[in-house]
Write a protein that holds these residues in place. Structure first.
Motif, short mmCIF file in Angstrom:
data_model
loop_
_atom_site.label_atom_id
_atom_site.label_comp_id
_atom_site.label_asym_id
_atom_site.label_seq_id
_atom_site.Cartn_x
_atom_site.Cartn_y
_atom_site.Cartn_z
N ALA A 7 22.74 41.61 58.05
CA ALA A 7 22.82 40.81 56.82
C ALA A 7 21.96 41.37 55.73
O ALA A 7 22.11 41.04 54.56
CB ALA A 7 22.42 39.36 57.11
N ASP A 8 21.02 42.26 56.11
CA ASP A 8 20.16 42.88 55.11
C ASP A 8 20.92 43.88 54.25
O ASP A 8 20.48 44.27 53.18
CB ASP A 8 18.98 43.60 55.77
N GLN A 9 22.07 44.33 54.72
CA GLN A 9 22.80 45.36 54.01
C GLN A 9 23.58 44.75 52.85
O GLN A 9 24.27 43.76 53.03
CB GLN A 9 23.75 46.08 54.96
N VAL A 10 23.48 45.34 51.67
CA VAL A 10 24.22 44.81 50.54
C VAL A 10 25.67 45.27 50.62
O VAL A 10 25.99 46.24 51.27
CB VAL A 10 23.60 45.27 49.20
N SER A 11 26.56 44.55 49.93
CA SER A 11 27.98 44.79 50.07
C SER A 11 28.44 46.03 49.34
O SER A 11 29.48 46.57 49.62
CB SER A 11 28.75 43.56 49.56
N ALA A 12 27.69 46.47 48.39
CA ALA A 12 28.07 47.66 47.62
C ALA A 12 26.82 48.28 47.06
O ALA A 12 25.75 47.69 47.08
CB ALA A 12 29.02 47.27 46.49
N ASP A 13 26.97 49.52 46.57
CA ASP A 13 25.82 50.17 45.98
C ASP A 13 25.35 49.38 44.78
O ASP A 13 26.15 48.94 43.95
CB ASP A 13 26.19 51.59 45.54
N PRO A 14 24.02 49.19 44.63
CA PRO A 14 23.51 48.46 43.47
C PRO A 14 23.71 49.26 42.20
O PRO A 14 23.86 50.48 42.24
CB PRO A 14 22.01 48.30 43.79
N PRO A 15 23.71 48.61 41.03
CA PRO A 15 23.85 49.34 39.77
C PRO A 15 22.66 50.25 39.53
O PRO A 15 21.60 50.11 40.17
CB PRO A 15 23.91 48.22 38.74
N GLN A 16 22.84 51.18 38.61
CA GLN A 16 21.79 52.13 38.30
C GLN A 16 20.55 51.43 37.76
O GLN A 16 20.65 50.57 36.88
CB GLN A 16 22.29 53.14 37.27
N GLY A 17 19.39 51.80 38.27
CA GLY A 17 18.15 51.20 37.81
C GLY A 17 17.57 51.96 36.62
O GLY A 17 18.19 52.88 36.07
N LYS A 18 16.39 51.52 36.21
CA LYS A 18 15.68 52.17 35.12
C LYS A 18 14.31 52.62 35.64
O LYS A 18 13.30 51.98 35.39
CB LYS A 18 15.53 51.21 33.94
N PRO A 19 14.30 53.73 36.39
CA PRO A 19 13.09 54.12 37.09
C PRO A 19 11.91 54.44 36.19
O PRO A 19 10.77 54.12 36.51
CB PRO A 19 13.52 55.35 37.90
#
Length: 457
Positions: A7-19
């Motif tokens: 359940a820890d796994q997200v359903s899709a890749d997260p959007p691009q961050g602002k590192p």
């Protein structure tokens, strides 16, 4: 809340961050917050024994003053539980803002406190109370900033970007040292009457600046997506202790590496300026200042290396190197040679210790999934840091009645470094694991092929 680690796994890749923006916010906020935190260490070693405690018993006053430095570390596990819970429930940015407000206010109030000569034993009681508030704040600062930068960073540069939190911490320590140098150079009458208050009162500026900077930062893509997918843990602590307790214990043991910092910054400073050695307090502050300046350069270099060869080897270089260099540094102090003390101090704290210090934000954060990451890092590190904070008090007991048993203090510090080494050496390598898959169980029925391949290659 599901006990299933999948359940820890997200359903899709997260959007691009602002590192870059996240790293800057983590750096500047940590620098400002730890300026507040570390000016207390310098004051506890150089000033507070004569301001807040009985001047007729200087040895006891010094011991108790150093013990108050550790009080904040004792408060940090409690702060980690509370702030970790809200950070995993409400988001990383919320905690990053309020930790700065709490730290700035409590530090400013220290600069307003009455002295022992004015109100007697009420003075140290109020001092300890303010130090507790500092500890509660610090408990959530690094964990929230680390989670923020790690979750904004591209997977192949998590080590580099998360190191900016610790780089900011070093900058705060450097700033605290530089501010205290002219203060420590004041004549004793001015130093003990009003001079020591100035660095603490300046924290009002710190709180306002940090609040403005962090209010503009966006929440991490990983947390935003977890919220959208309704995968934010309702009870992060219960989830953490049920599914990730072994990694919490590993972080506790590894976090003992902070003992090197507290011994260097507080005990060694007190020892070097004591009658047993007699080095000048301003000169010793320059050792700390230069070492921190070198660390500002070394930390991102070590962290970048960990993105190429792994977290474990770089951390182990720092832990084992510190275990050896602490003997060299304390021996150099015992000789009374300032040039030798300067060089060995910079090598120990600026170069060698930075290998471990710059790597742990990514090393620890990568052990946990997003739903409990802030809680896992906060609780694990703050328990270990609590022990490291009181290492100064233990060292004051170990150094004997004459305060010159540096060998015993070095053995004690090296032994804790050995515990760190074992904890990290027996852990798994995570630098190639995709961000969305960090913290999943390895080797169990729910493990994905991607995670297994990422860990083993």
């Amino acid at each position: 809340m599901s006990p299933n680690p999948q359940a820890d796994q997200v359903s899709a890749d997260p959007p691009q961050g602002k590192p870059r923006k996240a790293a800057f916010a983590a750096w500047i906020g940590s620098a400002l917050e730890y300026y507040d935190f570390f000016i207390y260490g310098s004051a506890a070693a150089l000033v507070f024994p004569k301001v807040f405690f009985d001047p007729d018993d200087p040895a006891t006053a010094t011991l108790i003053s150093l013990a108050t430095f550790g009080v904040a570390y004792a408060a940090r596990p409690l702060g980690a539980v509370v702030l970790g819970h809200f950070g995993d429930r409400l988001g990383r940015r919320t905690i990053m803002v309020w930790t700065l407000v709490l730290m700035g206010l409590s530090t400013f109030l220290i600069g307003c406190l009455p002295t022992y000569a004015q109100v007697g034993t009420i003075a140290p009681v109020l001092l300890v109370l303010m130090r507790v508030f500092q500890g509660l704040s610090a408990a959530g600062e690094q964990a929230s900033a680390n989670a923020m930068t790690l979750e904004h960073a591209p997977a192949h540069r998590r080590g580099f970007y998360t190191s900016f939190t610790l780089n900011g911490t070093q900058a705060g320590q450097l700033l605290a040292t530089l501010v205290f140098i002219p203060v420590a150079a004041l004549p004793d009458e001015q130093l003990y009457s009003w001079g020591w208050r100035v660095p603490f009162l300046l924290s009002a500026v710190v709180a306002v600046a940090g609040y403005v900077i962090r209010r503009t930062l966006e929440e991490t893509p990983v947390f935003q997506q977890a919220s959208a997918d309704r995968k934010v843990a309702r009870m992060p602590l219960a989830d953490l202790l049920r599914n990730h307790w072994a990694d919490v214990l590993r972080v506790v043991a590894a976090a003992l590496i902070a003992t090197v910092s507290t011994i260097f910054s507080v005990w060694a400073l007190s020892y070097a300026t004591s009658d047993a050695v007699g080095l000048d307090r301003t000169d010793m502050l320059w050792v700390a200042g230069t070492a921190n300046a070198v660390a500002l350069l070394a930390i991102p270099l070590w962290a970048g290396l960990s993105d190429r060869i792994g977290r474990r080897p770089v951390f182990l270089v720092g832990a084992l190197g510190s275990a050896g260099m602490i003997f060299v540094y304390l021996w150099a102090i015992s000789t009374g040679s300032y040039p030798l003390t300067f060089v060995t101090g910079v090598l120990l704290f600026g170069v060698v210790y930075s290998a471990a210090n710059g790597i742990w934000p990514s090393l620890y954060g990568e052990m946990f999934p997003a739903r409990v990451r802030l809680s896992g890092m906060a609780i694990g590190t703050q328990i270990g840091f609590a022990i490291a904070g009181f290492a100064v008090t233990f060292a004051a007991q170990i150094d004997g009645p004459d305060g010159d048993n540096w060998i015993g203090v070095a053995i004690f510090t090296a032994a804790l470094c050995a515990i760190c080494t074992i904890a990290v050496a027996t852990g798994r390598e995570t630098y190639r694991v995709p961000t969305a898959e960090l913290g999943l169980r390895h080797g169990g029925p729910n493990e994905t092929t991607a995670v297994r391949d990422s860990v083993t290659r």
